[in-house]
Design an enzyme around this catalytic site. Structure first.
Site, PDB file in Angstrom:
ATOM      1  N   ARG A 144      -4.357  18.632   2.230  1.00 18.75           N
ATOM      2  CA  ARG A 144      -5.202  18.964   1.069  1.00 18.75           C
ATOM      3  C   ARG A 144      -6.365  19.847   1.491  1.00 18.75           C
ATOM      4  O   ARG A 144      -6.893  19.692   2.591  1.00 18.75           O
ATOM      5  CB  ARG A 144      -5.726  17.677   0.426  1.00 18.75           C
ATOM      6  CG  ARG A 144      -4.668  16.948  -0.368  1.00 18.75           C
ATOM      7  CD  ARG A 144      -5.179  15.601  -0.841  1.00 18.75           C
ATOM      8  NE  ARG A 144      -4.577  14.525  -0.089  1.00 18.75           N
ATOM      9  CZ  ARG A 144      -4.996  13.262  -0.087  1.00 18.75           C
ATOM     10  NH1 ARG A 144      -6.041  12.929  -0.821  1.00 18.75           N
ATOM     11  NH2 ARG A 144      -4.383  12.338   0.610  1.00 18.75           N
ATOM     12  N   HIS A 172     -10.781   5.926  -1.213  1.00 22.94           N
ATOM     13  CA  HIS A 172     -10.788   5.198   0.070  1.00 22.94           C
ATOM     14  C   HIS A 172     -11.720   3.988   0.031  1.00 22.94           C
ATOM     15  O   HIS A 172     -12.212   3.517   1.063  1.00 22.94           O
ATOM     16  CB  HIS A 172     -11.212   6.124   1.237  1.00 22.94           C
ATOM     17  CG  HIS A 172     -10.179   7.165   1.562  1.00 22.94           C
ATOM     18  ND1 HIS A 172     -10.491   8.484   1.797  1.00 22.94           N
ATOM     19  CD2 HIS A 172      -8.837   7.079   1.677  1.00 22.94           C
ATOM     20  CE1 HIS A 172      -9.375   9.168   2.047  1.00 22.94           C
ATOM     21  NE2 HIS A 172      -8.364   8.320   1.980  1.00 22.94           N
ATOM     22  N   ARG A 207      -2.536  -1.674  -3.490  1.00 25.60           N
ATOM     23  CA  ARG A 207      -3.531  -0.605  -3.500  1.00 25.60           C
ATOM     24  C   ARG A 207      -3.201   0.304  -4.680  1.00 25.60           C
ATOM     25  O   ARG A 207      -2.064   0.762  -4.826  1.00 25.60           O
ATOM     26  CB  ARG A 207      -3.444   0.199  -2.206  1.00 25.60           C
ATOM     27  CG  ARG A 207      -4.390   1.377  -2.201  1.00 25.60           C
ATOM     28  CD  ARG A 207      -4.140   2.251  -0.994  1.00 25.60           C
ATOM     29  NE  ARG A 207      -5.058   3.381  -0.967  1.00 25.60           N
ATOM     30  CZ  ARG A 207      -4.849   4.484  -0.261  1.00 25.60           C
ATOM     31  NH1 ARG A 207      -3.741   4.605   0.460  1.00 25.60           N
ATOM     32  NH2 ARG A 207      -5.719   5.461  -0.270  1.00 25.60           N
ATOM     33  N   GLU A 220      -7.166  -1.833   5.196  1.00 21.21           N
ATOM     34  CA  GLU A 220      -7.144  -1.870   3.732  1.00 21.21           C
ATOM     35  C   GLU A 220      -6.339  -3.067   3.230  1.00 21.21           C
ATOM     36  O   GLU A 220      -6.683  -3.685   2.221  1.00 21.21           O
ATOM     37  CB  GLU A 220      -6.538  -0.569   3.184  1.00 21.21           C
ATOM     38  CG  GLU A 220      -7.414   0.648   3.451  1.00 21.21           C
ATOM     39  CD  GLU A 220      -6.671   1.965   3.336  1.00 21.21           C
ATOM     40  OE1 GLU A 220      -5.485   2.028   3.713  1.00 21.21           O
ATOM     41  OE2 GLU A 220      -7.289   2.953   2.875  1.00 21.21           O
ATOM     42  N   ASN A 258       0.876  -1.169   0.000  1.00 28.26           N
ATOM     43  CA  ASN A 258       0.000   0.000   0.000  1.00 28.26           C
ATOM     44  C   ASN A 258       0.914   1.220   0.000  1.00 28.26           C
ATOM     45  O   ASN A 258       1.410   1.645   1.037  1.00 28.26           O
ATOM     46  CB  ASN A 258      -0.891  -0.048   1.254  1.00 28.26           C
ATOM     47  CG  ASN A 258      -1.819   1.140   1.373  1.00 28.26           C
ATOM     48  OD1 ASN A 258      -1.680   2.134   0.654  1.00 28.26           O
ATOM     49  ND2 ASN A 258      -2.761   1.046   2.294  1.00 28.26           N
TER      50      ASN A 258
END
Ligand code: ADP
Length: 407
Positions: A242, A182, A94, A380, A9
């Site tokens: 961000r 996500h 990912r 994840e 990832n």
């Protein structure tokens, strides 16, 4: 010999990795870790199956400023030295952006890599690193089956209206739509909802993935109905660095009137805004919580105000709300952020149990709350491992296997 899948990832400044024994279903990783601070001061950490910390950086090249590729090669060497008795049969990755066509994981080949590279401008902090990790594994373990698992796939269940921007139709046809991200985290949470909620698991649920990158997903029957992120991973919530949703006129103003180059605007919006930009101190919530500077608290307050507004807007898309799930670094750990968000939602019937929230219990809503509020850690990597093994099994693959060995 134990057969296992390697999961990578690759983020903007960190690389998470995990090794999972092959087999159906979800099982704990036999090894997992991360290299944080890539590009500045890399820090390596890893844990074994029992969660015990492994000795640091044996054989890892962790000099200051060392780039992604050497670290990746070094990690594969380290895994090789550690993995006595484990044969790696596949690698799952990912990949942040899968574009319009990938509603599920995809086997990596040259054509897929070329296609995914065209999406790099839509996720400049992640996509190039995701693809670099795939190429590094291909170089180190030629012939190893690799699978790309997309953050966008989970949102393919959304209706067309949830995906549209109010732009000329021709642009929509060109793919300028809301993709959402996500998705691997939302997939994991959707999978465990029935373990924690009664029939409400199939009801109207909003999952708040609050990490350095942050977004929310409104689900019905555990499927994505709408999300706060958009065409790129810049939209929606205020994040660590961000900006989140912005008046697009600001971008035009900065380019035309202030004279900023598009690249400079991009850098500012992706890396100098959010909690870091507003506080002028850090993107790290833990650090901001500990700071006495008023700008640190203002950044946290704005983060929570924006999050509550986005959550309320998403509730419209699922016509109400049965449960809120907090997850990821901030969602799982910051009682202050959860409280400041939920305090803005009391009009929706949200009532927190302050003591349970303070200790980050699984259920943090009071029995009087009309909305269940839970804290559920995401995973994840587990979704990537499960998807990788399921796809390869589906393809009835004769999986070529080999010890990790760099070419
Ligand atoms: P990503 O995977 O997007 O890089 P994470 O999900 O690891 O990010 O979340 C990182 C954020 O979680 C940081 O802002 C960090 O400060 C916050 N965080 C982690 N632990 C705590 C804590 N104990 N208290 C408050 N914030 C925390």
């Amino acid at each position: 010999m134990t057969r296992a899948s390697l999961v990578l990832n690759a983020g903007s400044s960190s690389l998470k990795f995990a090794v999972y024994k092959d087999g159906p279903g979800t099982r704990p990783a036999v090894l997992r870790g991360r290299i944080a601070g890539i590009g500045t001061e890399p820090v390596f950490s890893a844990r074994d199956e029992a969660g015990r910390a492994l000795p640091e950086d044996q054989g890892m090249q962790l000099e200051e400023g060392v780039g992604y590729d050497p670290l990746m090669a070094s990690l594969l060497d380290w895994l090789n030295s550690r993995q006595g008795g484990v044969t790696i049969t596949a690698a799952g990755h990912r990949v942040v952006h899968g574009g319009r066509d990938h509603a599920g994981p995809a086997r990596v080949d040259a054509a897929l890599l070329t296609e995914l590279a065209t999406l790099s401008p839509l996720a400049p902090l992640h996509q190039p690193h995701n693809l670099a990790a795939i190429r590094a594994v291909a170089a180190a373990m030629p012939g190893l089956p690799q699978v790309a698992c997309f953050d966008t796939s989970f949102h393919h269940t959304q209706a067309r209206l949830s995906k549209l921007f109010a732009l000329p139709r021709a642009l929509t046809e060109k793919g300028i739509i809301r993709y959402g991200f996500h998705g691997l985290s939302y997939d994991y949470i959707a999978g465990i909802l029935p373990d924690h909620l009664d029939c409400r698991a199939e009801g109207r649920v909003i999952v708040a993935h609050l990490g350095n990158g942050a977004s929310m997903c409104a689900m019905k029957a555990r499927r994505s109905v709408a999300t706060s992120m958009g065409f790129t991973a810049l939209a929606g919530l205020m994040m660590g660095q961000r900006c989140g949703t912005l008046d697009p006129g600001i971008v035009l103003y900065l380019i035309r009137e202030v004279g900023m180059a598009p690249e400079a605007v991009e850098h500012m919006l992706y890396q100098e805004s959010g909690l870091l930009g507003v506080s002028g101190i850090s993107n790290d919530v833990e650090l901001l919580q500990a700071s006495a500077e008023p700008s640190a608290r203002e950044a946290i307050d704005l983060f929570c105000e924006r999050a509550a507004c986005e959550l309320a807007a998403l509730a419209v898309t699922i016509a109400g709300l049965d449960a809120i799930i907090f997850t990821a670094g901030i969602g799982e750990n910051s009682a202050l952020v959860r409280r400041l968000i939920c305090d803005r939602l009391t009009w929706m019937g949200v009532v927190l149990d302050g003591e349970a929230n303070g200790r980050s219990a699984v259920r943090i809503s009071s029995p009087a709350s009309a909305v269940d509020v839970l804290v559920l850690p995401t995973d994840e990597e587990a979704v990537i491992a499960r998807s990788t093994q399921a796809l390869l099994a589906l393809q009835n693959d004769e999986v070529p296997s080999g010890q990790i060995a760099r070419a």
